[in-house]
Design an enzyme around this catalytic site. Structure first.
Site, short mmCIF file in Angstrom:
data_model
loop_
_atom_site.label_atom_id
_atom_site.label_comp_id
_atom_site.label_asym_id
_atom_site.label_seq_id
_atom_site.Cartn_x
_atom_site.Cartn_y
_atom_site.Cartn_z
N SER A 91 4.07 0.50 5.39
CA SER A 91 3.71 -0.60 5.57
C SER A 91 2.07 -1.09 5.13
O SER A 91 1.58 -2.14 5.75
CB SER A 91 4.20 -1.30 6.73
OG SER A 91 3.58 -0.38 7.95
N THR A 193 0.47 -0.88 9.65
CA THR A 193 -0.46 -1.83 9.25
C THR A 193 -1.53 -1.85 10.16
O THR A 193 -1.48 -1.78 11.24
CB THR A 193 0.29 -3.55 9.57
OG1 THR A 193 1.02 -3.93 8.48
CG2 THR A 193 -0.93 -4.60 9.44
N THR A 211 -2.55 -4.52 4.83
CA THR A 211 -1.07 -4.13 5.00
C THR A 211 -0.50 -4.53 3.63
O THR A 211 -0.93 -5.11 2.79
CB THR A 211 -0.58 -5.45 5.97
OG1 THR A 211 0.85 -4.98 6.20
CG2 THR A 211 -0.96 -6.64 5.36
N ARG A 221 5.07 -13.79 -0.64
CA ARG A 221 4.74 -14.22 0.68
C ARG A 221 3.85 -13.52 1.06
O ARG A 221 3.36 -12.24 0.81
CB ARG A 221 6.01 -13.53 1.56
CG ARG A 221 5.86 -13.73 3.07
CD ARG A 221 5.32 -12.57 3.47
NE ARG A 221 5.31 -12.89 5.20
CZ ARG A 221 4.56 -11.87 5.72
NH1 ARG A 221 4.02 -10.81 5.30
NH2 ARG A 221 4.81 -12.00 7.04
N VAL A 222 2.74 -13.99 1.94
CA VAL A 222 1.50 -13.56 2.77
C VAL A 222 1.70 -13.94 4.11
O VAL A 222 2.02 -14.77 4.34
CB VAL A 222 0.46 -14.14 1.75
CG1 VAL A 222 -0.85 -13.64 2.55
CG2 VAL A 222 0.20 -13.76 0.60
N GLY A 223 1.30 -12.92 4.81
CA GLY A 223 1.54 -13.16 6.48
C GLY A 223 -0.06 -13.33 6.80
O GLY A 223 -1.01 -13.76 6.29
N ASP A 224 -0.17 -12.80 8.14
CA ASP A 224 -1.48 -13.07 8.93
C ASP A 224 -2.54 -12.12 8.52
O ASP A 224 -3.63 -12.82 8.73
CB ASP A 224 -1.23 -12.80 10.27
CG ASP A 224 -0.84 -11.56 10.58
OD1 ASP A 224 0.36 -11.07 9.91
OD2 ASP A 224 -1.22 -10.96 11.63
N THR A 244 -0.71 -7.30 14.46
CA THR A 244 0.15 -6.70 13.82
C THR A 244 1.55 -7.25 14.20
O THR A 244 1.43 -8.02 15.20
CB THR A 244 0.13 -5.21 13.88
OG1 THR A 244 1.04 -4.61 13.20
CG2 THR A 244 0.39 -4.73 15.57
N GLY A 245 2.51 -7.08 13.43
CA GLY A 245 3.81 -7.71 13.58
C GLY A 245 4.13 -8.89 12.64
O GLY A 245 3.65 -8.95 11.56
N GLY A 247 3.82 -11.71 10.86
CA GLY A 247 2.52 -12.42 10.58
C GLY A 247 2.75 -14.18 10.78
O GLY A 247 1.77 -14.82 11.07
N1 ASP Z 1 1.43 -8.61 9.95
C1 ASP Z 1 1.93 -8.06 8.77
C2 ASP Z 1 2.55 -9.46 8.09
O1 ASP Z 1 3.04 -10.18 8.37
C3 ASP Z 1 2.96 -7.15 8.90
C4 ASP Z 1 2.75 -6.12 10.26
O2 ASP Z 1 1.87 -6.16 10.76
O3 ASP Z 1 3.77 -5.63 10.51
O4 ASP Z 1 2.43 -9.08 6.75
#
Ligand code: ASP
Length: 336
Positions: A91, A193, A211, A221-224, A244-245, A247
């Site tokens: 990841s 991540t 990440t 797609r883009v997360g946090d 993390t997690g 986003g």
């Molecule tokens: N936070 C990251 C995202 O949403 C992924 C992750 O940390 O698991 O892209």
């Protein structure tokens, strides 16, 4: 008058210490610019590094930079590069799981102790996106570059193109394609991540986050992780936080910024992380049992905290010459 301005205007004829309450700055007489800005110097622990998940090598690499007198910014970049180069981590960086079309796209951001920030989003073919993010911060008038533009910029800065899809990740994607059910991978148990925060010997704080995002995400797609205030935030007078997690959930509550602001109001890093997780979980109709979010935070004194929704979140911490993995408490532990 702002403290920083006060320090810059202070008339100093020789290299020395200026003390304003509990604020101590070392002023260079020629530039009249402070080189060190710390609070609570006596109580503070430095150098110090924390990073999400079980990331001992990344943390020890960053710690080595700090112990040698390097900056927090150099340390977090060096630490994150370790995970980006680790093909086994699925990841982050090379070996990251691809989007649903089979393309590995990377996101990263970095923030220094001056409050500057750089990020790249949805980048293909470049492994060390954390370093590209730093170049955006240092060599452009912008803070974010995305997709093709980010890749072109990276190439112009001397980065090499490489295939980021390893055989193992390709196989996993091909298996996923047999059913192609889109369900965000919640990374409850283990993950890599990396969000990293460091305090250098001068007491300055920087942070970085890198990440490949959610496995099998929609293209684009883009997360946090690369978003200021979402996956990362640093304020050199207060502290820093990283996430993390899932986003999407972090972004909806601007999690890392929230944690830093809560610390500014007097909460400990632990209390601030707990409050940020509670904001997600206590939303009406929150589906929190089905996703993970974990936060880490550090304040200017070097106190650290972490909190998550589910079990199995942990962070590595280098403090007082010791690098250890610390299990995070989690909200379902208390709700059970
Ligand atoms: N936070 C990251 C995202 O949403 C992924 C992750 O940390 O698991 O892209």
């Amino acid at each position: 008058m702002k403290r920083r301005k006060f320090l810059q205007k202070a008339s100093i004829s020789t290299l020395g210490l200026v003390t304003t309450g509990n604020l101590v700055a070392c002023v260079n007489p020629t530039s009249q610019k402070e080189e060190v800005l710390t609070t609570d110097t006596e109580a503070s622990v430095k150098p110090l590094v924390i990073a999400t998940w079980n990331t001992p090598l990344a943390v020890s690499t960053a710690a080595e930079v700090l112990e040698a007198g390097g900056s927090a910014l150099d340390a977090v970049e060096a630490g994150c590069k370790i995970e980006e180069a680790n093909e086994k981590g699925q990841s982050v960086g090379i070996g990251g799981l691809p989007d649903r079309d089979g393309n590995v796209t990377l996101d990263a951001c970095i923030m220094n102790s001056e409050g500057d920030y750089g990020a790249v989003l949805c980048v293909k073919n470049i492994k060390h996106v954390i370093s590209v993010a730093r170049k955006v911060m240092e060599n452009t008038p912008h803070v974010m570059l995305v997709g093709e533009g980010a890749e072109q910029f990276a190439l112009s800065q001397g980065f090499q193109k490489e295939n980021l899809l390893t055989e193992a990740s390709k196989k996993a994607w091909e298996k996923w394609r047999q059913t192609a059910k889109y369900k965000p991978i919640i990374n409850i148990e283990n993950h890599d991540t990396i969000g990293m925060l460091a305090i250098d010997k001068k007491g300055n704080i920087s942070g970085a986050c890198t990440t490949s995002g959610l496995a099998y995400k929609m293209a684009g797609r883009v997360g946090d992780s690369p978003i200021i205030g979402g996956g990362l935030f640093v304020d050199n007078e207060v502290g820093g936080a990283a996430a993390t997690g899932l986003g999407e959930e972090v972004l909806k509550t601007v999690g890392s910024f929230l944690i830093v602001e809560l610390m500014r109001q007097g909460k400990s890093p632990q209390e601030a992380c707990e409050e940020a997780i509670a904001r997600i979980v206590n939303k009406p109709n929150s589906d929190f049992k089905n996703f993970q979010v974990g936060y880490i935070a550090v304040n200017k004194k070097g106190e650290t905290g972490a909190y998550a929704i589910h079990e199995w979140f942990s962070y590595n911490r280098y403090k007082n010459n010791e690098n250890k993995n610390i299990k995070s408490d989690f909200i379902l532990n208390r709700k059970a």
